[in-house]
Design a protein around this motif. Structure first.
Motif, PDB file in Angstrom:
ATOM      1  N   LEU A 161       8.403  23.973 -74.655  1.00 27.66           N
ATOM      2  CA  LEU A 161       9.157  23.959 -73.407  1.00 27.66           C
ATOM      3  C   LEU A 161      10.098  25.155 -73.306  1.00 27.66           C
ATOM      4  O   LEU A 161      10.389  25.634 -72.211  1.00 27.66           O
ATOM      5  CB  LEU A 161       9.957  22.658 -73.292  1.00 27.66           C
ATOM      6  CG  LEU A 161       9.137  21.367 -73.155  1.00 27.66           C
ATOM      7  CD1 LEU A 161      10.062  20.166 -73.132  1.00 27.66           C
ATOM      8  CD2 LEU A 161       8.281  21.408 -71.904  1.00 27.66           C
ATOM      9  N   GLY A 162      10.571  25.633 -74.450  1.00 23.60           N
ATOM     10  CA  GLY A 162      11.477  26.776 -74.430  1.00 23.60           C
ATOM     11  C   GLY A 162      10.838  28.053 -73.931  1.00 23.60           C
ATOM     12  O   GLY A 162      11.546  28.995 -73.536  1.00 23.60           O
TER      13      GLY A 162
ATOM     14  N   ALA B 181      14.476  28.177 -69.268  1.00 21.04           N
ATOM     15  CA  ALA B 181      15.069  29.287 -70.028  1.00 21.04           C
ATOM     16  C   ALA B 181      16.577  29.111 -70.195  1.00 21.04           C
ATOM     17  O   ALA B 181      17.142  29.478 -71.240  1.00 21.04           O
ATOM     18  CB  ALA B 181      14.765  30.612 -69.339  1.00 21.04           C
ATOM     19  N   PHE B 182      17.262  28.553 -69.204  1.00 16.91           N
ATOM     20  CA  PHE B 182      18.713  28.419 -69.264  1.00 16.91           C
ATOM     21  C   PHE B 182      19.151  27.437 -70.347  1.00 16.91           C
ATOM     22  O   PHE B 182      20.308  27.449 -70.789  1.00 16.91           O
ATOM     23  CB  PHE B 182      19.264  27.970 -67.902  1.00 16.91           C
ATOM     24  CG  PHE B 182      18.889  26.563 -67.524  1.00 16.91           C
ATOM     25  CD1 PHE B 182      19.763  25.513 -67.755  1.00 16.91           C
ATOM     26  CD2 PHE B 182      17.659  26.291 -66.949  1.00 16.91           C
ATOM     27  CE1 PHE B 182      19.420  24.219 -67.409  1.00 16.91           C
ATOM     28  CE2 PHE B 182      17.310  24.996 -66.608  1.00 16.91           C
ATOM     29  CZ  PHE B 182      18.186  23.952 -66.838  1.00 16.91           C
ATOM     30  N   LEU B 183      18.260  26.568 -70.802  1.00 15.11           N
ATOM     31  CA  LEU B 183      18.606  25.600 -71.839  1.00 15.11           C
ATOM     32  C   LEU B 183      18.569  26.196 -73.246  1.00 15.11           C
ATOM     33  O   LEU B 183      19.080  25.579 -74.187  1.00 15.11           O
ATOM     34  CB  LEU B 183      17.649  24.406 -71.778  1.00 15.11           C
ATOM     35  CG  LEU B 183      17.728  23.536 -70.520  1.00 15.11           C
ATOM     36  CD1 LEU B 183      16.661  22.461 -70.554  1.00 15.11           C
ATOM     37  CD2 LEU B 183      19.106  22.900 -70.404  1.00 15.11           C
ATOM     38  N   ARG B 184      17.959  27.352 -73.407  1.00 17.48           N
ATOM     39  CA  ARG B 184      17.864  28.023 -74.713  1.00 17.48           C
ATOM     40  C   ARG B 184      17.307  27.066 -75.772  1.00 17.48           C
ATOM     41  O   ARG B 184      17.849  26.915 -76.863  1.00 17.48           O
ATOM     42  CB  ARG B 184      19.228  28.541 -75.147  1.00 17.48           C
ATOM     43  CG  ARG B 184      19.828  29.578 -74.201  1.00 17.48           C
ATOM     44  CD  ARG B 184      21.235  29.937 -74.617  1.00 17.48           C
ATOM     45  NE  ARG B 184      21.242  30.445 -75.989  1.00 17.48           N
ATOM     46  CZ  ARG B 184      22.336  30.459 -76.764  1.00 17.48           C
ATOM     47  NH1 ARG B 184      23.471  29.962 -76.309  1.00 17.48           N
ATOM     48  NH2 ARG B 184      22.280  30.950 -77.975  1.00 17.48           N
ATOM     49  N   LEU B 185      16.202  26.413 -75.426  1.00 18.07           N
ATOM     50  CA  LEU B 185      15.638  25.401 -76.318  1.00 18.07           C
ATOM     51  C   LEU B 185      15.169  25.989 -77.639  1.00 18.07           C
ATOM     52  O   LEU B 185      15.331  25.373 -78.697  1.00 18.07           O
ATOM     53  CB  LEU B 185      14.476  24.692 -75.612  1.00 18.07           C
ATOM     54  CG  LEU B 185      14.860  23.839 -74.400  1.00 18.07           C
ATOM     55  CD1 LEU B 185      13.622  23.272 -73.738  1.00 18.07           C
ATOM     56  CD2 LEU B 185      15.810  22.729 -74.795  1.00 18.07           C
ATOM     57  N   ARG B 186      14.612  27.186 -77.594  1.00 17.01           N
ATOM     58  CA  ARG B 186      14.115  27.772 -78.834  1.00 17.01           C
ATOM     59  C   ARG B 186      15.253  28.178 -79.763  1.00 17.01           C
ATOM     60  O   ARG B 186      15.076  28.217 -80.984  1.00 17.01           O
ATOM     61  CB  ARG B 186      13.225  28.978 -78.519  1.00 17.01           C
ATOM     62  CG  ARG B 186      11.881  28.588 -77.914  1.00 17.01           C
ATOM     63  CD  ARG B 186      10.891  29.720 -77.958  1.00 17.01           C
ATOM     64  NE  ARG B 186       9.554  29.266 -77.624  1.00 17.01           N
ATOM     65  CZ  ARG B 186       8.461  30.032 -77.691  1.00 17.01           C
ATOM     66  NH1 ARG B 186       8.564  31.290 -78.066  1.00 17.01           N
ATOM     67  NH2 ARG B 186       7.284  29.525 -77.382  1.00 17.01           N
TER      68      ARG B 186
END
Length: 351
Positions: A251-252, A258-263
Motif C-alpha cells: 500500500l505504501g 503516499a502521505f501516510l509514509r507506510l513504507r
C-alpha cells in the motif's frame, strides 16, 4: 513407441496384445510432464550442472527419480524399474550417475534449489494459462493453504525423530493451492522439518509462505488477489505481523497513500498491540523501537531523539468487563462507608 518428443518417447496404446510393457500407468505422468513443459523447463534450469560431453540430461535424471517415487520407489536405486522399460521412459541413467548428480545438486545448495523452483513455477504458470476456466485462479483469486503433516518413518532416516503424536518420522510444513470443492489441493511448497518441529513456529510458516508465493504467477505474489489460510498453528504474532508488513509495504507504493509514509514505518508492525499501553504483556519501550528503526535504516546507533507524531482521541472510560468491576467496587465502598457510619453512631450513643 512413436518418435521421441522432449525427454520421453510418445507411447501409443493398442489392443492387439503386442509390445506389452509394465509401469504403463506412468504414461499419464509422462504426458503431464510433456504437456506442461516441465521437462524442457527443468532441463534448461539445470544446464549449468551438466558436464561437458555428458550423455544424460540432469533434468531428465531428476524427473526419472520423481517418477520412480511416484511409482512406489523409496530410494535412488529404484529408478531401475524405469530403466527396465526403455520404450516407455527412454534412456535412464545408471545408479552411479544418478547418485553423482544428486551429490552435485546438494553441493550447489540454494542455487540449485532456486533453479528447480523457477522451472516448476514456469511450468505451473503455463498450465494455468492453458486450463483457463479450470485453473485455480479462474475466479481472479488464489487461495493458499498452509498445514503441517506427519510422515512416518520405519527406520532412522535423516531428521526422523519422535513426533507430538507419539509416532516416529518427519513433520514437514506444506503449502497447497485450493482448487475448490470440485478439485483437490495443488502442492506448491514443502518445508522439510524433523519430527519434533513445532506446529506454531512462525519462522517456518513465513518460509513456507514465501516458497508458496514464489510458485504463483507474478501477479499473485503480492496484492489482495491471494489469500493465505492456516490452522491455529499459524496464529502467531510474528506470522501475522509478516503478512501485515507485506500489505503495508504494498500500500505504501500507491500514490493515494503516499502521505501516510507506510513504507517508512512498516518495520514497526508486529509489536503485539498498542505500544503505549501500560500492560507489560503487550507493550514495548521507545528504546527498543528506536533500536529497531536504527537497524532498519542501516545505522550503527541512534542517539536520543524525540519522535514527533500526530495524536488523535480514541475514547475514554472502561471496557464492559472493567465497568462491571468498577461498579462493584463503588458499591462496596458505599456499603463500607454506611457500615462505618452506623458503627460510629452506635458507639457515640452508647457513651
Amino acid at each position: 513407441m512413436k518418435k521421441r518428443i522432449g525427454s520421453y518417447p510418445r507411447v501409443r496404446a493398442e489392443g492387439g496384445g503386442r509390445g506389452v510393457v509394465s509401469q504403463a500407468g506412468a504414461v499419464l505422468l509422462l504426458e503431464t510432464v510433456r504437456k506442461s513443459g516441465l521437462d524442457q523447463a527443468i532441463s534448461a534450469a539445470l544446464t549449468p550442472w551438466r558436464r561437458p560431453r555428458a550423455v544424460h540430461d540432469p533434468g531428465k535424471i531428476l524427473l526419472d527419480v520423481a517418477l520412480a517415487v511416484a511409482l512406489g520407489g523409496d530410494c535412488l536405486a529404484d529408478v531401475a524399474m524405469l530403466r527396465a522399460e526403455p520404450p516407455v521412459f527412454g534412456p535412464v541413467a545408471s545408479d552411479p550417475t544418478v547418485s553423482r548428480l544428486i551429490d552435485t545438486l546438494a553441493a550447489a545448495g540454494t542455487k540449485a534449489l532456486s533453479a528447480i523452483r523457477a522451472a516448476r513455477a514456469e511450468a505451473r504458470e503455463h498450465v494455468w494459462s492453458v486450463a483457463k476456466s479450470a485453473a485455480p485462479d479462474a475466479a481472479g483469486q488464489v487461495i493458499v493453504d498452509l498445514d503441517g503433516v506427519l510422515v512416518l518413518s520405519h527406520s532412522e532416516k535423516q531428521d526422523a525423530t519422535a513426533t507430538w503424536k507419539k509416532t516416529f518420522g518427519h513433520h514437514p510444513l506444506m503449502g497447497f493451492v485450493d482448487h475448490g470443492s470440485s478439485g483437490s489441493g495443488e502442492p506448491v511448497a514443502g518445508l522439510l522439518r524433523p519430527g519434533n518441529a513445532g506446529s506454531n513456529t512462525a519462522a517456518d510458516h513465513i518460509a513456507t509462505a514465501q516458497l508458496a508465493l514464489a510458485q504463483l504467477p507474478k501477479k499473485y505474489r503480492r496484492g489482495r488477489q491471494t489469500l493465505i489460510r492456516t490452522d491455529s498453528g499459524g496464529g502467531t504474532h510474528e506470522f501475522v505481523a509478516w503478512l501485515a508488513k507485506r500489505t503495508c509495504w504494498r500500500l505504501g507504493a500507491l500514490p493515494e497513500y503516499a502521505f501516510l509514509r507506510l513504507r517508512d514505518w512498516a518495520h514497526t508492525l508486529g509489536y503485539r498491540g498498542h505500544i503505549l499501553t501500560k500492560s507489560r504483556a503487550y507493550s514495548t519501550t521507545y528504546a527498543a523501537l528506536r533500536a529497531e528503526r536504527a537497524h532498519h535504516m542501516g545505522q550503527a546507533d541512534m542517539p536520543d531523539a524525540v519522535t514527533e507524531r500526530h495524536w488523535r482521541y480514541l475514547g475514554s472510560g472502561h471496557t464492559l468487563g472493567a465497568a462491571l468491576l468498577a461498579v462493584g467496587i463503588a458499591e462496596d465502598r458505599v456499603s463500607n462507608s454506611e457500615f462505618a457510619r452506623e458503627v460510629l453512631n452506635e458507639q457515640r450513643w452508647g457513651e
